[in-house]
Design an enzyme around this catalytic site. Structure first.
Site, PDB file in Angstrom:
ATOM      1  N   HIS A   1       0.510  -0.632   0.272  1.00 49.39           N
ATOM      2  CA  HIS A   1       0.033   0.303   0.174  1.00 49.39           C
ATOM      3  C   HIS A   1       1.128   1.519  -0.015  1.00 49.39           C
ATOM      4  O   HIS A   1       0.544   2.220  -0.953  1.00 49.39           O
ATOM      5  CB  HIS A   1      -1.317  -0.318   1.402  1.00 49.39           C
ATOM      6  CG  HIS A   1      -1.558   1.286   1.346  1.00 49.39           C
ATOM      7  ND1 HIS A   1      -3.252   1.435   1.159  1.00 49.39           N
ATOM      8  CD2 HIS A   1      -1.929   1.856   2.722  1.00 49.39           C
ATOM      9  CE1 HIS A   1      -3.368   2.770   0.854  1.00 49.39           C
ATOM     10  NE2 HIS A   1      -1.971   3.007   2.158  1.00 49.39           N
ATOM     11  N   ASP A  33       9.522   6.836   8.640  1.00 49.89           N
ATOM     12  CA  ASP A  33       9.159   5.842   9.773  1.00 49.89           C
ATOM     13  C   ASP A  33       8.163   7.356   9.838  1.00 49.89           C
ATOM     14  O   ASP A  33       8.575   8.138   9.750  1.00 49.89           O
ATOM     15  CB  ASP A  33      10.069   6.160  10.915  1.00 49.89           C
ATOM     16  CG  ASP A  33       9.926   5.394  11.881  1.00 49.89           C
ATOM     17  OD1 ASP A  33       8.950   4.285  11.659  1.00 49.89           O
ATOM     18  OD2 ASP A  33      10.599   5.332  13.281  1.00 49.89           O
ATOM     19  N   PHE A  88      -7.175   5.755   7.574  1.00 55.62           N
ATOM     20  CA  PHE A  88      -6.431   4.811   8.624  1.00 55.62           C
ATOM     21  C   PHE A  88      -5.790   4.845   9.594  1.00 55.62           C
ATOM     22  O   PHE A  88      -5.948   6.243  10.007  1.00 55.62           O
ATOM     23  CB  PHE A  88      -5.485   3.676   7.442  1.00 55.62           C
ATOM     24  CG  PHE A  88      -4.101   4.569   7.895  1.00 55.62           C
ATOM     25  CD1 PHE A  88      -3.705   5.570   7.047  1.00 55.62           C
ATOM     26  CD2 PHE A  88      -3.288   3.979   8.046  1.00 55.62           C
ATOM     27  CE1 PHE A  88      -2.532   6.325   6.902  1.00 55.62           C
ATOM     28  CE2 PHE A  88      -1.858   4.422   8.566  1.00 55.62           C
ATOM     29  CZ  PHE A  88      -1.547   5.868   7.512  1.00 55.62           C
ATOM     30  N   ASP A 112      -6.336   8.401  11.613  1.00 56.30           N
ATOM     31  CA  ASP A 112      -7.513   9.447  10.549  1.00 56.30           C
ATOM     32  C   ASP A 112      -8.623   9.333  11.528  1.00 56.30           C
ATOM     33  O   ASP A 112      -8.835  10.421  11.934  1.00 56.30           O
ATOM     34  CB  ASP A 112      -7.465   8.446   9.243  1.00 56.30           C
ATOM     35  CG  ASP A 112      -6.103   8.883   8.786  1.00 56.30           C
ATOM     36  OD1 ASP A 112      -5.092   9.580   8.903  1.00 56.30           O
ATOM     37  OD2 ASP A 112      -6.088   8.731   7.472  1.00 56.30           O
ATOM     38  N   LYS A 157      -6.566  15.514   2.537  1.00 58.97           N
ATOM     39  CA  LYS A 157      -5.754  14.946   3.449  1.00 58.97           C
ATOM     40  C   LYS A 157      -4.043  14.836   2.282  1.00 58.97           C
ATOM     41  O   LYS A 157      -3.362  15.356   3.575  1.00 58.97           O
ATOM     42  CB  LYS A 157      -5.440  13.335   3.957  1.00 58.97           C
ATOM     43  CG  LYS A 157      -4.769  12.739   4.679  1.00 58.97           C
ATOM     44  CD  LYS A 157      -4.841  11.682   5.585  1.00 58.97           C
ATOM     45  CE  LYS A 157      -3.720  11.301   5.995  1.00 58.97           C
ATOM     46  NZ  LYS A 157      -3.908   9.168   6.758  1.00 58.97           N
ATOM     47  N   HIS A 212       1.365  15.378   6.857  1.00 61.32           N
ATOM     48  CA  HIS A 212       2.907  14.903   7.489  1.00 61.32           C
ATOM     49  C   HIS A 212       3.280  14.730   5.897  1.00 61.32           C
ATOM     50  O   HIS A 212       5.202  14.814   5.667  1.00 61.32           O
ATOM     51  CB  HIS A 212       2.779  14.144   8.680  1.00 61.32           C
ATOM     52  CG  HIS A 212       2.347  13.363   8.614  1.00 61.32           C
ATOM     53  ND1 HIS A 212       0.792  13.233   8.642  1.00 61.32           N
ATOM     54  CD2 HIS A 212       2.493  11.698   9.102  1.00 61.32           C
ATOM     55  CE1 HIS A 212       0.210  12.364   8.758  1.00 61.32           C
ATOM     56  NE2 HIS A 212       1.306  11.094   9.048  1.00 61.32           N
TER      57      HIS A 212
HETATM   58  P1  IMP Z   1       5.413   3.475   9.803  1.00 63.95           P
HETATM   59  O1  IMP Z   1       5.234   4.655   9.794  1.00 63.95           O
HETATM   60  O2  IMP Z   1       4.665   3.359   8.923  1.00 63.95           O
HETATM   61  O3  IMP Z   1       5.453   2.617  11.548  1.00 63.95           O
HETATM   62  O4  IMP Z   1       3.790   3.993  10.961  1.00 63.95           O
HETATM   63  C1  IMP Z   1       3.248   4.257  12.091  1.00 63.95           C
HETATM   64  C2  IMP Z   1       1.960   4.319  12.624  1.00 63.95           C
HETATM   65  O5  IMP Z   1       1.361   5.643  12.828  1.00 63.95           O
HETATM   66  C3  IMP Z   1       0.845   3.768  11.829  1.00 63.95           C
HETATM   67  O6  IMP Z   1       0.732   2.290  12.274  1.00 63.95           O
HETATM   68  C4  IMP Z   1      -0.269   4.747  11.895  1.00 63.95           C
HETATM   69  O7  IMP Z   1      -1.271   4.072  12.992  1.00 63.95           O
HETATM   70  C5  IMP Z   1      -0.109   6.101  12.668  1.00 63.95           C
HETATM   71  N1  IMP Z   1       0.287   6.541  11.374  1.00 63.95           N
HETATM   72  C6  IMP Z   1       1.248   7.815  10.508  1.00 63.95           C
HETATM   73  N2  IMP Z   1       0.501   7.998   9.790  1.00 63.95           N
HETATM   74  C7  IMP Z   1      -0.822   8.024   9.756  1.00 63.95           C
HETATM   75  C8  IMP Z   1      -1.827   8.882   8.942  1.00 63.95           C
HETATM   76  O8  IMP Z   1      -1.780   9.847   8.192  1.00 63.95           O
HETATM   77  N3  IMP Z   1      -2.739   8.749   9.675  1.00 63.95           N
HETATM   78  C9  IMP Z   1      -3.281   7.612  10.412  1.00 63.95           C
HETATM   79  N4  IMP Z   1      -2.532   6.990  11.610  1.00 63.95           N
HETATM   80  C10 IMP Z   1      -1.455   7.022  10.835  1.00 63.95           C
END
Ligand code: IMP
Length: 209
Positions: free
Chosen positions: A16, A81, A165, A168, A188, A193
């Site tokens: 994804h 990250d 997801f 959100d 979004k 970020h």
């Molecule tokens: P990673 O960078 O894929 O390890 O993501 C870390 C965690 O941050 C993910 O499991 C999400 O729960 C949360 N996260 C990161 N970006 C988003 C976003 O845009 N929306 C919602 N949750 C986010």
């Protein structure tokens, strides 16, 4: 690969994410930039990495360096990250965002734990931001960091219209009264970020080409 094409191998097992980066690159008009997963590049895929550096940057570097060792030298590698930092919780869950409610926690369990931790906390103290860091290693072994954040606050309840997801449904970006899960993907992307970090990455590749 044609001579102008730049391949960026992403340090993730998540298809994804690869799709999302390719969509953002196409939207930015970067026709010669192609993101592929570790699995598409080497049969063994993304090596297992213990993300214990304690910072977003440190964790991204661990993943990028593990991948650098196994992909062709003329490819870029990139690790991302990201996470959610909540003011009232002194920046938690931060680097633990994905595992906030435990090592195998679902997104729903993580959100429930967060809402519980903020139960009764007044609106003015519910500030939070999403942070995203992208760490790129070029074929010349140069490390370049791009990052972005999106400030807002944590809602009192989940609000979801089927978009989004992770966290959100509980995150309301500053200047809006809807959660990320109620806003469209385009809105979004323009606020997020990840969108901001990606814009920095785009600028880098425009300058390189
Ligand atoms: P990673 O960078 O894929 O390890 O993501 C870390 C965690 O941050 C993910 O499991 C999400 O729960 C949360 N996260 C990161 N970006 C988003 C976003 O845009 N929306 C919602 N949750 C986010």
């Amino acid at each position: 690969m044609n001579s102008a094409e730049k391949i960026v191998v992403i340090a993730t097992g998540n298809a994804h994410k690869v799709e999302e980066f390719n969509r953002l690159a196409a939207d930015a008009g970067l026709k010669d930039l192609r993101f592929i997963s570790a699995k598409e590049c080497v049969p063994e895929g993304m090596p297992k990495v213990v993300e214990d550096a304690g910072t977003f940057e440190g964790n991204a570097r661990l993943k990028a360096l593990a991948l650098r060792k196994i992909v062709p030298a003329d490819y870029f590698v990139m690790a991302d990250d990201s996470g959610l930092c909540v003011d009232f919780l002194d920046g938690a869950p931060g680097v633990e965002t994905a595992y906030y409610a435990g090592p195998d926690a679902t997104h729903a369990e993580n959100r429930a734990k967060l809402l519980e931790a903020l139960k009764g906390v007044p609106a003015a103290k519910r500030g939070a931001y999403f942070y995203c860091l992208l760490l790129l290693i070029s074929p010349e072994s140069r490390e370049i960091i791009f990052d972005g954040s999106c400030h807002g606050f944590i809602s009192e309840n989940e609000r979801d219209s089927g978009f989004g997801f992770g966290y959100d449904p509980v995150f309301v970006p500053a200047g809006y009264d809807k959660t990320f899960a109620e806003l469209s993907g385009d809105i979004k992307d323009s606020l997020s970020h990840r969108g901001k970090a990606f814009a920095e990455l785009t600028a880098y590749f425009r300058k390189r080409s």
